[in-house]
Structure formats: structure tokens, C-alpha cells
Design an enzyme around this catalytic site. Structure first.
Site, PDB file in Angstrom:
ATOM      1  N   ASP A 148       0.861  -1.175   0.000  1.00  9.04           N
ATOM      2  CA  ASP A 148       0.000   0.000   0.000  1.00  9.04           C
ATOM      3  C   ASP A 148       0.899   1.226   0.000  1.00  9.04           C
ATOM      4  OD1 ASP A 148      -1.720   2.071   0.499  1.00  9.04           O
ATOM      5  OD2 ASP A 148      -2.582   1.232   2.339  1.00  9.04           O
ATOM      6  N   ASN A 150      -0.169   4.259  -0.761  1.00  9.11           N
ATOM      7  CA  ASN A 150      -0.985   5.408  -0.352  1.00  9.11           C
ATOM      8  C   ASN A 150      -0.854   6.601  -1.295  1.00  9.11           C
ATOM      9  OD1 ASN A 150      -2.836   5.291   1.875  1.00  9.11           O
ATOM     10  ND2 ASN A 150      -1.134   4.743   3.208  1.00  9.11           N
ATOM     11  N   HIS A 246      -9.510  -2.548   1.303  1.00  9.14           N
ATOM     12  CA  HIS A 246      -8.692  -2.739   0.104  1.00  9.14           C
ATOM     13  C   HIS A 246      -9.082  -4.060  -0.548  1.00  9.14           C
ATOM     14  CE1 HIS A 246      -5.365   0.276   0.987  1.00  9.14           C
ATOM     15  NE2 HIS A 246      -6.055   0.256   2.112  1.00  9.14           N
TER      16      HIS A 246
END
Length: 255
Positions: A148, A150, A246
Site C-alpha cells: 500500500d 498510499n 482494500h
């Protein structure tokens, strides 16, 4: 070789939603997880075991926070929990394993959405991680960096492009940094290498009906060092079942 990455948003919460039963069926060679939010002692039970896999975990020093892990069938020759920063090691944001044909990383970038102070921490992480990525290019074996990040990269990677220009994860400085990683350093965004279609996201806000309406962000990646000995053969964002905010990103490689 099949590799899966998923921000589990709490491994114990995702286990209750059937994650591990599903993982036992998908025939992945390695499974990278982020935001584990648990200590090794808390996930020792059979519920978190996958037959024929070993787990390698980097915990955060703060309980119930961050943490990354890798489940893998092959035994690594080396496991590293730092890319050169003690601060981020203590936050449990990085783990790297050395396998016979490649090196594999599970990484969890900080979010800057809670305020300016954490955005500064995120930029610090990006700067330090860029140095690591430059060094990785020199290795003889390919490296796959899962996790991840971001950050969305392009307009195609987020549903509401215009309205998010001032929000962490879609800031111009963050996206320009990804330009540098993918264009200047030559890293390959494995998903986009074989799928250029819109509306492919990996994260949806829990607010409103973001999941139902596919109002998402593509912030989870498998990034590969430029290397002739690895090819991407298939890429999928799995959405039939939901285990966290997710979705799993599954990519098949030929080595």
C-alpha cells in the site's frame, strides 16, 4: 510465480471475514500483507496458518498499529525489516525476503490524511525509500515491491480526480514522485504494464457507498526493478469477496 498483496486493515478482522480460507485456495507462491495490526503472539493460532507457508512479520512497536508480513512457500536466505530508517522500522512498515530467484518486499507507506505533521512524515518516508529503490536497481536479482503506497499515480487511477487534488494520496508532489520512480528510475508498475483500463481501484472509503458505486483509488502496487529475467503474464484486482477496505492485487510472473 503468483504474488498477492493486500492491506488487510487488521489481520484479525480480515480473518473473521474469511480471508485465510480464501487464501488457501488461490495458489499464490507468496502473500504480502500490510496494516497487520498484531504481534506475533496474537496470531499464533491455526486460524492464521496457511498450509505449506511460513510467515515473516515486522511488527510496529506501538500495539495495534501498522505492521507488515509475508507468507511464502520457499525458505528465504535472508529477512530484513529495515531499509535504513530506525524510525520506520519501529513503525513496522517494511519487510524484505531474499528468495532463490528474486527479492520480495511488503511495504506500507504512511498516510498523510490526518494532518500536516503526518504528511511531512510521509514525505520523509518517500525520500528515504527513494534511496533504497536506487540501490535495489544494482542487485543481480529482480525485486518485487508489493504494498500500500498510499498514492494514486494518474487520473485513470482515481474516480474523483478533480475533487481530490488537495488531499493526501493525490497531491501533485506525491504523484510527481511516482513519475520519478516509474519513469526516471525505470521501475515497472506491474498492473499497468498489462492493463490500461479505467475503473480499476484497490481501495474504497467506508463513507457513503464508495464500494457499491466503485468510487475508488488505486494505491496498492507491485513495482518491479527493471530486469530482463522477469515477465508479467496476468494481473487481477480481486473483488468477488471483500476482506478489508482494500482488494487483493494478484499478479502472475514468469521468471
Amino acid at each position: 510465480m503468483r504474488i498477492l498483496t493486500l492491506n488487510v486493515c487488521g489481520i484479525r478482522a480480515s480473518e473473521k471475514k474469511g480471508l485465510f480460507k480464501w487464501l488457501s485456495t488461490i495458489k499464490a507462491d507468496a502473500i504480502c500483507m500490510q496494516e497487520v495490526r498484531a504481534t506475533e503472539e496474537q496470531i499464533q493460532g491455526d486460524s492464521f496458518h496457511i498450509d505449506k507457508y511460513q510467515r515473516y512479520l515486522s511488527e510496529a512497536s506501538r500495539k495495534g498499529y501498522s505492521g507488515v508480513c509475508i507468507y511464502v512457500k520457499e525458505k528465504p536466505s535472508k529477512v530484513s525489516k529495515t531499509f535504513g530508517s530506525k524510525f520506520f522500522s519501529d513503525e513496522g512498515r517494511f519487510i524484505e525476503i531474499d528468495l532463490p530467484k528474486l527479492q520480495l518486499v511488503s511495504v506500507y507507506f504512511p498516510s498523510g490524511s490526518s494532518g500536516d505533521d503526518r504528511q511531512k512524515v510521509k514525505y520523509d518516508f518517500m525520500n528515504k525509500f527513494e534511496k533504497y529503490l536506487k540501490n535495489k536497481k544494482k542487485d543481480s536479482k529482480p525485486t518485487i515491491i508489493c504494498g500500500d503506497w498510499n498514492i494514486v499515480h494518474k487520473e485513470i487511477d482515481i474516480k474523483n480526480w478533480k475533487s481530490n487534488q488537495k488531499n493526501s494520496g493525490c497531491l501533485p508532489r506525491e504523484r510527481e514522485w511516482l513519475d520519478k520512480i516509474f519513469y526516471k528510475l525505470g521501475y515497472v508498475d506491474a498492473f499497468r504494464a498489462i492493463n490500461d483500463k479505467p475503473n480499476n481501484y484497490t481501495w474504497w472509503s467506508n463513507r457513503g457507498r464508495a464500494w457499491d458505486n466503485n468510487v475508488g483509488w488505486r494505491i496498492d502496487y507491485q513495482a518491479i526493478t527493471p530486469h530482463k529475467n522477469i515477465q508479467i503474464t496476468k494481473a487481477e484486482i480481486y473483488k468477488k469477496k471483500r476482506f478489508s477496505d482494500h482488494s487483493p492485487l494478484i499478479i502472475d510472473y514468469r521468471l
